[in-house]
Design an enzyme around this catalytic site. Structure first.
Site, PDB file in Angstrom:
ATOM      1  CE1 TYR A   1      20.571 -13.741 -12.084  1.00 50.65           C
ATOM      2  CE2 TYR A   1      21.875 -13.263 -13.680  1.00 50.65           C
ATOM      3  CZ  TYR A   1      21.457 -13.261 -12.282  1.00 50.65           C
ATOM      4  OH  TYR A   1      22.155 -12.707 -11.412  1.00 50.65           O
TER       5      TYR A   1
ATOM      6  CG  ASP B   1      23.364 -19.876   3.323  1.00 46.87           C
ATOM      7  OD1 ASP B   1      23.484 -20.969   2.545  1.00 46.87           O
ATOM      8  OD2 ASP B   1      22.502 -19.805   4.199  1.00 46.87           O
TER       9      ASP B   1
ATOM     10  CG  ASP C   1      25.430 -12.537 -11.821  1.00 50.71           C
ATOM     11  OD1 ASP C   1      26.643 -11.947 -11.793  1.00 50.71           O
ATOM     12  OD2 ASP C   1      24.599 -11.863 -11.979  1.00 50.71           O
TER      13      ASP C   1
END
Ligand code: NAP
Length: 480
Positions: A127, A207, A231
């Site tokens: 980001y 994950d 996010d």
């Protein structure tokens, strides 16, 4: 006292959810002078590329605190997200996103006491938004992670755990694959955790964190993670407790704080007066706690629980089209329930969050020794890999480096051949110093470039640094 707070209604459903929030907060009796400011779509339309006008920046600078509705970002083209710009302009490095089961909201997880908080690094990672087309067909986005950024967010997570009396902080990374960038987060976490011996510290691969969040979300207390991981995990988390309509957030920095929901502008619901304002309202509750207005914050939270659970008054997202109330009617109910308490759900104990103090020195990590022991040069070429190898080896004969290997998309292709790889027109050539003690100078690098550039078009160069004898680069897949 009267607080002056910047209010950015935002795009899409923004004005509906912020109006409802403002009405409820005002009804608690906390005196707020709301300074209404623009940002987002309307500003882009006026031709201002940042989406954030100077008056809005000035307002937040003055007031230090903003409550913000969602801002639309063009998807896959156009200007940068005004949301991210605001977080960056005000150095709001910590994004705190609580996910807590809400009484009366039916979900498959009801009764399992989900109550965790995602503390997401807010400024770095992918980001940082540093993107370049390397060739007409190959895009690159830099994943930028700093030790300072890691340290700030990790300390914030531990301090947050202490403020809320939480027991465990879990760091979620992809350090098994991105050993330097995500690895920096993991290593920093392991070091800093030693200073917080009152709190249990665990690491989980991100994950599996997603898997565990769906399987057994009640096991989590505080999750600290990098920007993109955070996010995604926080949207996932919101779905566990009833959806994005229930997920609030706070962007926290040393000097400024911007409170906003996890959700976006949900354009398909804009103007319909049927959206759930809870996420922005609870962001407002976080703001009240930030201001030290714990009583008003608890009153809103209790009124919300009474409205949703005892009265069964809910919006379309959880009640369906026929039994739901409008956004406005929901806010009316919240206001009329202020002062009531839910019979079983009580506010947790909140203590003021002590913001960590981290050195502002840009050279945050200092080393005693450094050496440039090679170069990765990225070329745009469609030539046969073996030809590239032969040509470049010859070109650099009179330089201090030798050609170690050629890779494409992180897979070694030369020396040797790998016919299964579907190569793209950006290849990386790794040159290493022939004498392992040699520290490549900029003049030598310039000379190498001059010798290779007549043969192939180069795009960028990475120095291969050794910091205190530790490689500051990773191997390609298949590289010895
Ligand atoms: P979104 O606006 O968050 O909406 C996705 C879905 O979440 C909605 O369709 C709806 O689900 C549900 N939802 C969102 N807010 C809700 C609320 N208050 N009450 C009930 N349900 C709610 O995500 P998006 O459609 O991907 O993005 C739209 C725009 O928002 C984009 O321009 C994006 O860049 C921007 N965005 C801004 C922010 C921010 O301001 N911080 C964050 C994320 C996205 P159902 O369809 O299932 O009803």
């Amino acid at each position: 006292m009267t607080y002056t707070i910047t209010l950015i209604p935002g795009d899409g459903i923004g004005s509906e959810v912020t109006t409802a929030t403002r009405r409820v907060i005002d009804a608690t009796g906390v005196s707020i002078n709301w300074e209404v400011c623009e940002a987002g779509a309307a500003v882009f339309k006026k031709g201002q590329a940042t989406g954030v006008p100077q008056e809005t920046i000035d307002s937040i600078m003055r007031n230090k605190i903003a409550l913000k509705g969602p801002l639309e970002s063009p998807v896959g083209f156009g200007e940068k997200s005004a949301n991210v710009t605001l977080r960056k302009l005000f150095e709001c490095y910590g994004n705190i996103r609580p996910i807590r089961e809400i009484p009366g909201v039916k979900t498959p997880y009801q009764g399992r006491n989900i109550d965790f908080v995602i503390v997401r690094e807010n400024l770095e990672d992918l980001y940082a938004g540093i993107e370049h087309m390397q060739t007409p067909g190959v895009a690159q986005c830099l994943k930028l992670i700093s030790r300072k950024g890691c340290e700030k967010i990790i300390r914030l997570a531990f301090e947050f755990a202490r403020a809320e009396g939480r027991k465990t902080v879990t760091c979620a990374t992809k350090a098994n694959i991105m050993k330097l960038s995500e690895g920096l987060m993991k290593h920093t976490f392991e070091e800093i955790a030693k200073e917080y011996s009152d709190i249990q510290a665990d690491h989980i691969i991100v994950d599996n964190a997603a898997h565990q969040l769906v399987k057994k979300p009640e096991q989590f207390d505080v999750i600290v993670t990098t920007n993109m991981n955070g996010d995604i995990l926080s949207d996932l988390g919101s779905a566990l407790i009833g959806g994005l309509g229930f997920a609030p957030g706070a962007n926290i920095g040393d000097d400024y704080a911007i409170f906003e929901a996890v959700h976006g502008s949900a354009p398909k619901y804009a103007g319909k007066n049927n959206i759930n304002p809870t996420a922005v309202l609870m962001s407002g509750v976080m703001m009240l706690r930030h201001l030290g207005e714990f009583e008003a914050a608890n009153a809103i939270e209790q009124s919300l629980y009474v409205t949703l659970d005892v009265d069964g008054i809910q919006t379309r997202d959880t009640k369906g089209d026929t039994n739901a109330v409008s956004t406005t009617a929901f806010a009316d109910a919240l206001i009329s329930n202020l002062g009531k308490s839910h019979p079983t759900c009580f506010p947790r104990t909140y203590n003021p969050l002590i913001l960590p103090k981290v050195s502002k020195d840009p050279a945050f990590v200092k080393v005693k020794k450094r050496q440039v022991n090679g170069l990765d040069i990225f070329f745009e070429t469609s030539d046969v890999i073996a030809n590239i190898g032969v040509t470049l080896k010859k070109a650099i004969e009179q330089t201090p480096v030798t050609l170690k290997m050629i890779s494409s998309r992180g897979v070694k292709l030369y020396p040797g051949t790998n016919p299964t790889n579907d190569v793209v027109d950006m290849i990386t050539v790794r040159f290493t110093v022939s004498n392992t003690d040699h520290d490549l100078t900029d003049a030598e690098i310039t000379d190498i470039i001059a010798k290779i550039s007549p043969h192939y078009r180069w795009n960028h160069i990475e120095k291969l640094n050794l910091f205190d004898d530790k490689p500051g680069y990773t191997k390609s897949h298949g590289e010895d």
